[in-house]
Design an enzyme around this catalytic site. Structure first.
Site, mmCIF file in Angstrom:
data_model
loop_
_atom_site.group_PDB
_atom_site.id
_atom_site.type_symbol
_atom_site.label_atom_id
_atom_site.label_comp_id
_atom_site.label_asym_id
_atom_site.label_seq_id
_atom_site.Cartn_x
_atom_site.Cartn_y
_atom_site.Cartn_z
ATOM 1 N N GLU A 180 -1.091 -3.066 -5.429
ATOM 2 C CA GLU A 180 0.347 -3.256 -5.664
ATOM 3 C C GLU A 180 0.703 -4.618 -6.255
ATOM 4 O OE1 GLU A 180 2.026 -0.217 -2.211
ATOM 5 O OE2 GLU A 180 2.211 -2.395 -1.930
ATOM 6 N N GLU B 257 -0.834 6.560 -2.669
ATOM 7 C CA GLU B 257 -0.334 6.064 -1.391
ATOM 8 C C GLU B 257 1.047 6.628 -1.159
ATOM 9 O OE1 GLU B 257 -0.800 1.881 -0.289
ATOM 10 O OE2 GLU B 257 1.171 1.965 0.676
#
Length: 810
Positions: free
Chosen positions: A205, A289
């Site tokens: 991320e 995710e």
């Protein structure tokens, strides 16, 4: 982080249809009736089905290759306590996660490549703390992968870093050091006889680039890892696909594109998104995710999302964050996972509804199956009716159709027609009532259906999930957990018997790396050493290293440890450790005793607003380096006492925090050692307890672990979380998180948390009849409308002796 579930409904036997009526019923209606009777989900025709929806299951349909449904062990510490569980409970939890035909039967496992830094729920240790260091046995991810493979040899394994030790690129993540670092991790996997299927050369991320991705691909090929595939970028964008057109080397290097929360973060997962460029890139596309939701409350979003990522976005892989809720209950994500397993001392665990939502897909398919596009869609063309996806086996005969009706408001009849080479033999039906909180209503085998001429009908109820399959082998585990228990005082650990590099029992790293090592400075045996030698490349805000353990209900105790500083800096003991701010591990509710090599000492108070207050301080005899000393912090009511080598340094009065865990810590880069940790009970102060509503059987809960003043309280399944632990102080306050108080106004007012002020509206009596009354108003703590469901609001109301106003204490 969770969705409210409706209360369980009773099950009734479906009335039989008398033989004369059977002869008069039309064939299609008889099929509906008999299906209802077989399932036992609703009685008779109390909820008539809507008009039938025709579905053709066509084995000749085009479709993408299914890559699997799995979960993530990573984001720091969420799996930490599982390895400390006793047998047989530890094996039972692992079975519910990985064993085929038993529970979640996960097909993919993504693990964190530890980086000595807090990456969500704590810090995971690196296999290389400093340049030239290598230890392939650190941490617990190797063990989890081994256990997953032992149960399911076909499971796919994947590695992803969130952060890294500071020596990587001298603080630059995307550097040439990263390539060697990842290769060494793969070498460790080989030592554990593990074959890694996918590697992510990116920071979760945070950052990736084409040059690093290509360099890692070339290095894999040159070092015998040509079979390891690359997935990028593990963020919220589809940027790899956007760069393929102008970069053939990147296109060749990448095997899959992973995107986070493609159906929205903490969402119901009703609608999922993608990009046309990504869909047409020729690469596998994963929703890599998702979740971040309660182990029960995430079931409905999972049921929608696993189907809809393919229907809406052509994503062929789906990973839930996280694997298991096995972290301390003061953590913000303490109940997020598939199974709650946060009490290794008692062996208690709870299998979440999320397990069975996943099992509807994983137990009846496998990576390598093919989606059938023309046999997948929304029921009646309306996404509010629910969705269905169909996959076929590589044998081109077996198939499974997974159906969810989470948002439907009425029963629906499905008329299915099997064609295109798929089996027209009997199908097995499995059903889950996602509106029920009774485990017996989840993944229940229904009566088989035998198609006639390839046709059959099925009636599906609202709020349900179904799998219709020609495969066998599905099942539901039967292992049960022992009862809950508290980690009692006194607690001690001399750290003997641990293998070097392993973490001490129950000790959770929140920043840095605390691991077993040979004691220094002339002391024999094993100690715990903070081994991160420099500031890491962080995922969250950088803080000093610390680790915690214990019980959020501990109130009055002394935490004591022998300490030895290896270099200039300081050591800390922590007490009454509570909540932590979302992205700053140093912003936590806690008291700290800090002592430096030069003799400076202080008692500090930190909070989730990142404020540090010095309560008392001074100077004592220098600790120096390479010398052992005994340091202690005593907490008794509002009195805090600092001691070094038996001499009291000073005391101070502060009542901000009433309960919490204990911990140890150091300054950044300080490789200090700890030995003979002792936590002993004291006297005075308050009592920590959970308040369980007699009528509902659920606990007084601060929703979503919120620490915001004005948050209204609600009922929720009791889980031992810090947001359900209330400390009754000597001032008759009910404190949570150590700094917020239960507050109420007049009749009908919301029961909320606010900053503690000592006002009468924050004072409560816990009465012998189990009522909880407000001192200022005399009103009772009340579950609104005698509600019993998760999420029922809590207020104060005129006392009426109802069970919804009674609260047992535990």
């Amino acid at each position: 982080m969770r969705t409210d579930a409706a209360p369980a409904t009773g099950r009734r036997r479906a009335p039989s249809v008398p033989p004369p009526i059977k002869r008069l019923l039309p064939r299609a209606l008889l099929a509906v009736c008999c299906t209802l009777a077989a399932t036992g989900v609703v009685g008779g025709f109390a909820r008539p089905a809507e008009a039938a929806t025709a579905i053709t299951l066509n084995g000749a349909s085009a479709g993408r290759t299914f890559d699997g449904v799995g979960a993530v062990s990573g984001g720091g510490g969420n799996s930490r306590l599982l390895i400390d569980y006793p047998e047989p409970q530890r094996g039972q939890v692992l079975d519910y996660l990985f064993k085929p035909g038993y529970g979640a039967a996960l097909q993919v496992l993504k693990v964190e490549i530890g980086g000595d830094t807090n990456s969500t729920s704590g810090a995971e240790p690196s296999h290389a703390h400093f340049r030239g260091d290598l230890d392939c046995n650190r941490g617990y991810e190797w063990w989890i992968m081994e256990e997953a493979k032992r149960r399911n040899p076909a499971i796919k394994l994947m590695g992803l870093p969130w952060g890294a030790p500071g020596w990587i690129g001298n603080g630059t993540f995307l550097s040439s050091d990263l390539t060697g670092y990842l290769l060494s991790w793969l070498g460790c996997a080989r030592q554990h006889n593990l074959s890694i299927d996918y590697l992510v050369p990116a920071q979760n991320e945070r950052q990736w680039n084409a040059a690093t991705t290509i360099a890692v691909r070339n290095a894999l090929n040159a070092n015998g890892y040509g079979n390891v595939r690359i997935e990028v970028a593990e963020d919220w964008t589809y940027s790899p696909a956007d760069q393929f057109a102008g970069n053939q080397a990147l296109r060749d290097a990448v095997d899959a594109i992973g995107v986070h929360y493609s159906c929205g973060y903490l969402s119901d997962q009703k609608t999922c998104n993608s990009s046309g460029t990504a869909i047409n890139s020729g690469k596998a596309l994963w929703s890599s995710e998702n979740g971040s939701q309660d182990y029960n409350g995430g079931a409905k979003p999972l049921a929608r999302g696993i189907n809809r990522v393919y229907l809406d976005a052509k994503m062929t892989g789906y990973l839930n964050w996280d694997l298991v809720a096995s972290t301390t209950p003061n953590n913000l994500w303490s109940t997020v996972g598939l199974v709650l397993a946060n009490q290794p001392w008692s062996g208690y665990y709870s299998v979440g509804k999320d397990v069975w939502a996943i099992a509807h897909t994983t137990q009846f398919t496998a990576p390598g199956w093919k989606y059938l596009d023309s046999s997948s869609g929304y029921l009646g063309g309306n996404r509010n009716n629910g969705s269905y996806v169909t996959m076929k086996s590589p044998n081109n005969t077996d198939y499974s159709t997974v159906i969810e009706t989470v948002d439907a408001t009425a029963a629906q009849t499905l008329d299915l027609n099997v064609t295109g080479g798929l089996s027209t033999g009997p199908v097995h039906v499995w059903a889950s009532n996602l509106n029920s909180n009774n485990p017996a209503d989840l993944l229940v085998r229904q009566a088989d259906i035998t198609p006639s001429g390839g046709r059959y009908s099925l009636t599906v109820q609202p709020g349900h999930q179904y799998t219709v399959t020609t495969t066998t082998g599905g099942g539901k585990g039967s292992a049960t957990s022992p009862g809950q228990g508290s980690l009692a005082l006194p607690y001690s650990d001399d750290f003997e018997g641990y293998t070097a590099g392993r973490e001490a029992r129950y000790l959770m790293d929140m920043q840095g790396a605390f691991e077993a090592a040979a004691c220094g400075a002339g002391r024999s045996g094993t100690c715990v050493r903070q081994t991160s030698t420099q500031a890491p490349i962080t995922w969250k805000t950088l803080s000093d290293p610390y680790a915690e353990l214990g019980n959020t209900a501990w109130t009055n105790y002394t935490v004591q440890s022998d300490v030895m500083l290896e270099r200039a800096g300081y050591v800390e003991l922590l007490g009454r450790v509570g909540g932590q701010e979302l992205m700053n591990p140093g912003a936590l509710n806690a008291y700290h005793l800090r002592v430096s090599d030069g003799g400076a000492w202080s008692i500090l108070r930190t909070n989730t607003s990142a404020q540090t207050t010095t309560l008392r301080g001074g100077t004592t005899t220098a600790l120096g380096t390479g010398r052992w000393h005994t340091v202690a912090l005593a907490l008794s009511g509002s009195t805090l006492t600092a001691t070094v080598d038996g001499a009291v340094l000073g005391t101070v009065s502060d009542a901000t925090f009433g309960a919490g865990l204990a911990g140890i810590g150091t300054s950044q880069g300080q490789t200090a050692q700890f030995d003979n940790l002792r936590i002993t009970a004291g006297t005075g102060g308050g009592t920590s307890l959970a308040l369980r509503n007699v009528n509902a059987g659920r606990c007084l809960d601060v929703p979503n672990n919120s620490q915001a003043s004005g948050t209204q309280l609600a009922l929720w399944d009791c889980n031992g979380g810090a947001n359900q632990q209330w400390t009754l102080t000597n001032g008759r306050q009910l404190q949570v998180y150590g700094g917020k108080c239960l507050d109420a106004g007049g009749s009908g007012s919301r029961a909320v948390i606010t900053d503690c002020t000592g006002a009468a509206g924050q004072q409560w009596n816990l009465n012998a009849d189990n009522t909880v009354t407000n001192v200022q108003s005399g009103l009772c703590l009340d579950a609104t409308g005698a509600g019993t469901a998760n999420g029922t609001a809590v207020i104060v109301w005129t006392c009426n002796s109802g069970d919804n106003q009674k609260w047992t204490r535990s």
